[in-house]
Design a protein around this motif. Sequence first.
Motif, PDB file in Angstrom:
ATOM      1  N   ALA A   1     -13.280  31.371 -77.892  1.00 21.65           N
ATOM      2  CA  ALA A   1     -13.904  31.041 -79.173  1.00 21.65           C
ATOM      3  C   ALA A   1     -13.762  29.544 -79.428  1.00 21.65           C
ATOM      4  CB  ALA A   1     -13.255  31.836 -80.298  1.00 21.65           C
ATOM      5  N   GLU A   2     -14.809  28.916 -79.986  1.00 19.88           N
ATOM      6  CA  GLU A   2     -14.806  27.465 -80.183  1.00 19.88           C
ATOM      7  C   GLU A   2     -15.492  27.111 -81.503  1.00 19.88           C
ATOM      8  OE1 GLU A   2     -15.235  25.820 -75.586  1.00 19.88           O
ATOM      9  OE2 GLU A   2     -17.043  26.136 -76.784  1.00 19.88           O
ATOM     10  N   PHE A   3     -15.243  25.862 -81.910  1.00 18.06           N
ATOM     11  CA  PHE A   3     -16.054  25.254 -82.961  1.00 18.06           C
ATOM     12  C   PHE A   3     -16.234  23.777 -82.615  1.00 18.06           C
ATOM     13  CE2 PHE A   3     -11.748  24.430 -84.443  1.00 18.06           C
ATOM     14  CZ  PHE A   3     -11.814  23.154 -84.998  1.00 18.06           C
ATOM     15  N   VAL A   4     -17.289  23.203 -83.152  1.00 13.23           N
ATOM     16  CA  VAL A   4     -17.550  21.783 -82.922  1.00 13.23           C
ATOM     17  C   VAL A   4     -16.863  20.997 -84.035  1.00 13.23           C
ATOM     18  CG1 VAL A   4     -19.308  20.004 -82.717  1.00 13.23           C
ATOM     19  CG2 VAL A   4     -19.742  22.301 -81.813  1.00 13.23           C
ATOM     20  N   GLY A   5     -15.940  20.128 -83.616  1.00 11.15           N
ATOM     21  CA  GLY A   5     -15.180  19.363 -84.588  1.00 11.15           C
ATOM     22  C   GLY A   5     -15.945  18.172 -85.142  1.00 11.15           C
ATOM     23  N   GLU A   6     -15.320  17.502 -86.093  1.00  9.06           N
ATOM     24  CA  GLU A   6     -15.926  16.316 -86.704  1.00  9.06           C
ATOM     25  C   GLU A   6     -16.156  15.226 -85.669  1.00  9.06           C
ATOM     26  OE1 GLU A   6     -15.259  13.790 -90.857  1.00  9.06           O
ATOM     27  OE2 GLU A   6     -13.701  15.144 -90.105  1.00  9.06           O
ATOM     28  N   ASP A   7     -15.381  15.270 -84.576  1.00  2.00           N
ATOM     29  CA  ASP A   7     -15.518  14.281 -83.512  1.00  2.00           C
ATOM     30  C   ASP A   7     -16.614  14.639 -82.507  1.00  2.00           C
ATOM     31  OD1 ASP A   7     -14.386  16.465 -82.327  1.00  2.00           O
ATOM     32  OD2 ASP A   7     -12.615  15.427 -81.549  1.00  2.00           O
ATOM     33  N   GLY A   8     -17.298  15.758 -82.745  1.00  2.00           N
ATOM     34  CA  GLY A   8     -18.361  16.177 -81.848  1.00  2.00           C
ATOM     35  C   GLY A   8     -17.868  16.944 -80.632  1.00  2.00           C
ATOM     36  N   ALA A   9     -16.552  17.049 -80.447  1.00  5.78           N
ATOM     37  CA  ALA A   9     -15.985  17.782 -79.312  1.00  5.78           C
ATOM     38  C   ALA A   9     -15.757  19.246 -79.688  1.00  5.78           C
ATOM     39  CB  ALA A   9     -14.671  17.136 -78.884  1.00  5.78           C
ATOM     40  N   ARG A  10     -15.544  20.058 -78.654  1.00  7.01           N
ATOM     41  CA  ARG A  10     -15.297  21.475 -78.892  1.00  7.01           C
ATOM     42  C   ARG A  10     -13.785  21.731 -79.013  1.00  7.01           C
ATOM     43  NH1 ARG A  10     -19.700  24.790 -78.216  1.00  7.01           N
ATOM     44  NH2 ARG A  10     -21.578  23.746 -77.440  1.00  7.01           N
ATOM     45  N   HIS A  11     -13.427  22.563 -79.997  1.00  8.11           N
ATOM     46  CA  HIS A  11     -12.021  22.863 -80.276  1.00  8.11           C
ATOM     47  C   HIS A  11     -11.845  24.378 -80.429  1.00  8.11           C
ATOM     48  CE1 HIS A  11     -11.160  18.577 -81.201  1.00  8.11           C
ATOM     49  NE2 HIS A  11     -12.397  18.593 -81.705  1.00  8.11           N
ATOM     50  N   ARG A  12     -10.611  24.817 -80.244  1.00  5.12           N
ATOM     51  CA  ARG A  12     -10.283  26.226 -80.470  1.00  5.12           C
ATOM     52  C   ARG A  12      -9.918  26.434 -81.941  1.00  5.12           C
ATOM     53  NH1 ARG A  12     -12.417  28.421 -76.145  1.00  5.12           N
ATOM     54  NH2 ARG A  12     -11.359  27.873 -74.173  1.00  5.12           N
TER      55      ARG A  12
END
Length: 635
Positions: free
Chosen positions: A494-505
Amino acid sequence: MIQVSLPDGSQREFPGPVTVAEVAGSIGAGLAKAALAGRVNGKVVDTSFRLEDNSALSIITAKDSEGLEVIRHSTAHLLAYAVKELFPEAQVTIGPVIENGFFYDFSYKRPFTPEDLVSIEKKMAALAVLDEPVTRRVLPRDEAVAHFKMLGEHYKAEIIESIPADQDVSLYREGKFEDLCRGPHVPSTGKLRHFKLMKVAGAYWRGDHRNEMLQRIYGTAWATKEELQQYLTMLEEAEKRDHRKLGRELDLFHIDDHSPGTVFWHPKGWTVWQEVEQYMRRVYRENGYQEVKGPQILDASLWEKTGHWDKYRENMFTTESEKRDYALKPMNCPGHILIYKQGIKSYRDLPLRFGEFGNCHRNEPSGGLHGIMRVRAFTQDDGHIFCTEDQIQAECVTFTTLLQKVYRDFGFTEIIYKLATRPDKRIGTEESWDKAEQALAAGLKASGCEFELSPGEGAFYGPKIEYTLKDALGRQWQCGTMQVDPNMPERLDAEFVGEDGARHRPIMLHRAIVGSLERFIGILIEQHSGALPAWLAPVQVSVLNITDAQSDYCREIVKMLRNQGLRADIDLRNEKITYKIREHSLQKLPYILVVGDKEKSAGAVAVRARGNKDLGVMSIDAFMQLIASDIASKV
């Protein structure tokens, strides 16, 4: 010289090694008499334990929780001693402490009877009066095995044989009886005075149904006569409140051997269920949860990814179709992640709160089933919050406040909060554990909650808060939970796109308020002794006529009540009014309306409230205002 540091900050010096009992005696005769054990550098030990070096020591008495545990542990040994005295051919197996007491398992040629329990308890009391010293000795493992085989105690020998060969084992003796045990124990049998044997049940050797069925004798033990009596009184009251008994009497549900571990809800019981579920549904809706619904059956490959297949397989119901293995879900979390993964999620979407009244199945052992409180098929008020690490604390505060309101509405005012922290075997970095534990602790503090720490009791992937209710009898029921889980989002990608544009858990917060609805309704029934508050009662008001002359008027009243959304029924039977009042009172209805010629002429009703309270004659409108206020207040 040996220096002993005491809890009050004082220190005592002794010329050489000294026992816990001797230290207690140096403080005072009263403490020496009351001493049951000692806590040396954090470890609970016998009073005969010798301090060889400088140490911190607390003397444990019956006033301490550890003292009560020592009493119960020692009373289990006293039980085994008494059984061996009365039934020499019986073999002893294991006898641990449990909540409020202890049990001991025996192998014997015939079932123990209630009369046997009376005899055993009398023998225990006689042995206690002898005040025989309880002494400890240590043997090499193989020597201990040989010792118990010589005594004919083959179960004990088997237990010891499972211990590594290079380890020593400790034995405790009182009078003629010697038992394998790590201890600690009371210094003498005279310390054991307030106990009672409760019942006999069956138990498989080592919990395996393929092994011999043993006889398990349960008992309770307390520090004082008053505490024992209070406990026995509570058990009497609990028996009256037993949800299984009330479920039959109030026609709420039944359990049937055609489907063990599942509940057959009757119309009245299902009404209670619906009130609880619809209330919780409003809670979801009003607090930012989106209700979802996942499938009952999921492919085994999903459970392999989550780790449940390896660790939980024996508790899962499985099936097969077209050469694929499936399992009935034992929990809802993997399904919620699969829903979360549909579409790209941004940090702006978090926190994302899912809620589900998820039907779960767990293959619980038949011996562990208990009414509707321990079942194989249940519905969980399950919620999962997907958030960032920085959002954990705020979500904890919001959830705790919400949980407190829900419990108040259901009539529970006392909650115990426990924070379970990192276990020895765990995944993740120390930094992530620090952050998660601090966030949960800060969330509880911000909610004004005093909490206990449960060191090492967290899951292998994250800490958790346990919310435990205290009911009207002082019994504790752990229902709510808030659990931090970075592991399952990792396993299921599972992921989300962070404020930095990268993918995070994301972090997944497992949370439940009432937990299993079946179990919670059982708790509610016992909490209120079946007399559920008006807003939950399956029938809120019943209208009774005195003679046939009031039948039509009674029907009009019931129609008016039902039009206002009230759960009202009518009793027009040709029976004496006293009989009908008594019968409906036994159903624990909040209100009974009695109608005779006088009430009919006045367009009124005679109102009786639960508990045989006569509220007098009032208009229909006045009664509707009364019951509406009662329902709204959730008293």
